[in-house]
Design a protein around this motif. Structure first.
Motif, PDB file in Angstrom:
ATOM      1  N   LYS A 183       0.836  -1.206   0.000  1.00  0.00           N
ATOM      2  CA  LYS A 183       0.000   0.000   0.000  1.00  0.00           C
ATOM      3  C   LYS A 183       0.869   1.253   0.000  1.00  0.00           C
ATOM      4  N   LYS A 184       1.963   1.216   0.738  1.00  0.00           N
ATOM      5  CA  LYS A 184       2.884   2.363   0.773  1.00  0.00           C
ATOM      6  C   LYS A 184       3.517   2.588  -0.594  1.00  0.00           C
ATOM      7  N   ILE A 185       3.906   1.482  -1.252  1.00  0.00           N
ATOM      8  CA  ILE A 185       4.509   1.602  -2.584  1.00  0.00           C
ATOM      9  C   ILE A 185       3.506   2.198  -3.571  1.00  0.00           C
ATOM     10  N   ALA A 203       7.277   2.470 -10.159  1.00  0.00           N
ATOM     11  CA  ALA A 203       7.653   1.211  -9.510  1.00  0.00           C
ATOM     12  C   ALA A 203       7.845   0.149 -10.572  1.00  0.00           C
ATOM     13  N   MET A 204       8.967  -0.579 -10.474  1.00  0.00           N
ATOM     14  CA  MET A 204       9.226  -1.688 -11.386  1.00  0.00           C
ATOM     15  C   MET A 204       9.274  -2.968 -10.560  1.00  0.00           C
ATOM     16  N   LEU A 205       8.321  -3.845 -10.843  1.00  0.00           N
ATOM     17  CA  LEU A 205       8.191  -5.089 -10.089  1.00  0.00           C
ATOM     18  C   LEU A 205       8.666  -6.255 -10.952  1.00  0.00           C
ATOM     19  N   MET A 206       9.744  -6.910 -10.508  1.00  0.00           N
ATOM     20  CA  MET A 206      10.248  -8.109 -11.186  1.00  0.00           C
ATOM     21  C   MET A 206       9.737  -9.310 -10.389  1.00  0.00           C
ATOM     22  N   GLU A 265      -2.231  -7.393  -3.791  1.00  0.00           N
ATOM     23  CA  GLU A 265      -2.478  -6.001  -3.425  1.00  0.00           C
ATOM     24  C   GLU A 265      -2.312  -5.076  -4.627  1.00  0.00           C
ATOM     25  N   VAL A 266      -1.383  -5.435  -5.526  1.00  0.00           N
ATOM     26  CA  VAL A 266      -1.155  -4.620  -6.731  1.00  0.00           C
ATOM     27  C   VAL A 266      -2.235  -4.906  -7.770  1.00  0.00           C
ATOM     28  N   SER A 267      -2.504  -6.196  -8.009  1.00  0.00           N
ATOM     29  CA  SER A 267      -3.494  -6.545  -9.031  1.00  0.00           C
ATOM     30  C   SER A 267      -4.882  -6.029  -8.675  1.00  0.00           C
ATOM     31  N   ASP A 268      -5.213  -6.024  -7.384  1.00  0.00           N
ATOM     32  CA  ASP A 268      -6.517  -5.497  -6.964  1.00  0.00           C
ATOM     33  C   ASP A 268      -6.622  -3.992  -7.206  1.00  0.00           C
ATOM     34  N   SER A 269      -5.488  -3.309  -7.190  1.00  0.00           N
ATOM     35  CA  SER A 269      -5.488  -1.851  -7.352  1.00  0.00           C
ATOM     36  C   SER A 269      -5.478  -1.426  -8.819  1.00  0.00           C
ATOM     37  N   GLY A 302      -2.372   6.631 -11.050  1.00  0.00           N
ATOM     38  CA  GLY A 302      -2.281   7.977 -10.504  1.00  0.00           C
ATOM     39  C   GLY A 302      -1.380   8.830 -11.381  1.00  0.00           C
ATOM     40  N   LYS A 303      -0.391   9.486 -10.754  1.00  0.00           N
ATOM     41  CA  LYS A 303       0.556  10.322 -11.493  1.00  0.00           C
ATOM     42  C   LYS A 303       1.798   9.541 -11.919  1.00  0.00           C
ATOM     43  N   GLY A 304       1.917   8.301 -11.465  1.00  0.00           N
ATOM     44  CA  GLY A 304       3.099   7.500 -11.771  1.00  0.00           C
ATOM     45  C   GLY A 304       2.775   6.289 -12.625  1.00  0.00           C
ATOM     46  N   ASN A 305       3.759   5.409 -12.758  1.00  0.00           N
ATOM     47  CA  ASN A 305       3.613   4.216 -13.586  1.00  0.00           C
ATOM     48  C   ASN A 305       4.085   2.982 -12.805  1.00  0.00           C
ATOM     49  N   ILE A 306       3.442   1.873 -13.111  1.00  0.00           N
ATOM     50  CA  ILE A 306       3.867   0.593 -12.555  1.00  0.00           C
ATOM     51  C   ILE A 306       4.306  -0.295 -13.706  1.00  0.00           C
TER      52      ILE A 306
END
Length: 385
Positions: A95-97, A107-110, A117-121, A190-194
């Protein structure tokens, strides 16, 4: 040096020699576990990436061993990049990330599996799995079409089979027998990218040390902006506190430790019993009184002197009456019989019969038969019970 110690010494030396021979002839085995540990030099560790990461990110990389939740509670950060490589991160940290990304960070998730938590968002992404032994990782951008990496050792075969319209596909997995599937995607949040890459294996030692594969890794990270980058490494501080960590991490020391423990257990086992001389068996003293009485009885029976035996039995009975029952035995009359009957509780007939036989035994001229001896013995024993 006693005999027991020599036996232990010989056993210990034999065990040590056998272990030494096994150690000398042991073939070095390769650990193919996917540990993704920055300190591991095994094929699927991240030791090479950890050493080259500073140059890759132009000395603008920070490796953080705190959980993201703790780190962001303690530090107020501006816009930055976040990297997570197959780390076990808790729900609150995710949630913080995501909160940092929504403010403009990337955020770059390998990860081989998308965190719930990410997929739900950002929306549900079904992870497809292939079981091919070899596949190729490629980019969809034409400027990177010549930069690819071949996974020939234990690829996870994971990719994204359900892609939402607003999701940009940056890379794909190419296989001979299956259709191409997305493995590297970009989502606006939001204002960023995953950025999510479903095959972190390309960052491991085995693949980065192969010629030309570093270029693929550089292209992946080139999607991040040139700014401060934070790499959240799974916190293994709980393992570092173990006092045996160094010994168990070295094969030779580990074997020595187990041999020591085994020898100690054997020593305790064989010395658990108390050491003492064998206690000799001592035969108990025989009760010769019983043998003596039997001998005397046999002597009287052989002689046939029933009168004498009957007199001794009567004499012994009267002595017991005087001492134990405190009855005068001077006159064996009616008064004596009444007192004996009151003290013993036996019938008056039994007592009178016994008195008759006692008087017969005391008469030196009386004719005594074997039956008289047996009868007086029975009566007198019954009265004194």
């Amino acid at each position: 040096m006693n005999k027991t110690f020599k036996i232990y010494a010989v056993i210990f030396i034999v065990v040590m020699v056998i272990l030494a021979l096994l150690e000398v002839n042991k073939k070095e085995t390769t650990d193919w576990r996917k540990n993704f540990d920055p300190h591991e030099k095994s094929p699927f560790g991240l030791f090479v990436f950890d050493n080259e990461a500073k140059n890759l990110f132009k000395n603008n990389l920070k490796k953080i061993e705190q959980a993201p939740y703790e780190y962001y509670n303690q530090h107020k950060k501006g816009l930055h990049n976040i990297i997570v490589i197959e780390s076990d991160i808790d729900k609150e940290s995710w949630k913080k990330i995501l909160d940092q990304v929504s403010k403009g960070s990337d955020a770059m998730l390998m990860v081989s599996r998308m965190p719930k938590e990410v997929s739900d968002s950002i929306g549900y992404y079904d992870s497809d799995i292939s079981f091919e032994e070899e596949n190729v990782l490629k980019f969809t951008d034409k400027k990177y079409e010549n930069d690819f990496i071949i996974l020939d050792k234990f690829p996870s075969g994971r990719g994204f089979s359900f892609i939402k319209p607003k999701v940009e596909i940056l890379g794909k997995t190419v296989e001979k027998k299956n259709t191409d599937q997305a493995n590297f995607i970009k989502i606006k949040f939001g204002k960023g990218n995953i950025y999510v890459h479903s095959e972190p294996l390309f960052l491991t030692n085995y693949y980065l040390l192969k010629p030309g594969n570093v270029k693929y890794a550089q292209d992946v990270f080139s999607y991040l902006q040139d700014r401060e980058t934070i790499w959240f490494v799974e916190n293994n501080s709980h393992a570092s506190r173990f006092f045996m960590r160094f010994i168990l991490s070295k094969p030779a020391l580990k074997y020595a430790w187990w041999v020591f423990l085994g020898g100690l257990i054997l020593f305790i086992f064989f010395n658990a019993k108390r050491k003492q001389r064998i206690v000799p068996i001592v035969e108990p003293l025989r009760n010769t009184s019983v043998d003596f009485v039997k001998s005397i009885g046999n002597l009287y029976l052989q002689e046939g002197d029933f009168h004498d035996m009957m007199a001794k039995k009567a004499q012994y009975f009267l002595s017991k009456v005087r001492i134990d029952l405190l009855i005068d035995t001077q006159n064996l009359d009616t008064e004596f019989a009444k007192k004996l009957q009151l003290k013993t509780g036996k019938s008056i007939d039994t007592i009178n019969e016994a008195i008759v036989l006692i008087k017969k035994a005391q008469d030196p001229y009386a004719s005594v038969m074997k039956e008289d001896l047996a009868r007086i013995n029975t009566l007198l024993d019954e009265i004194l019970k």
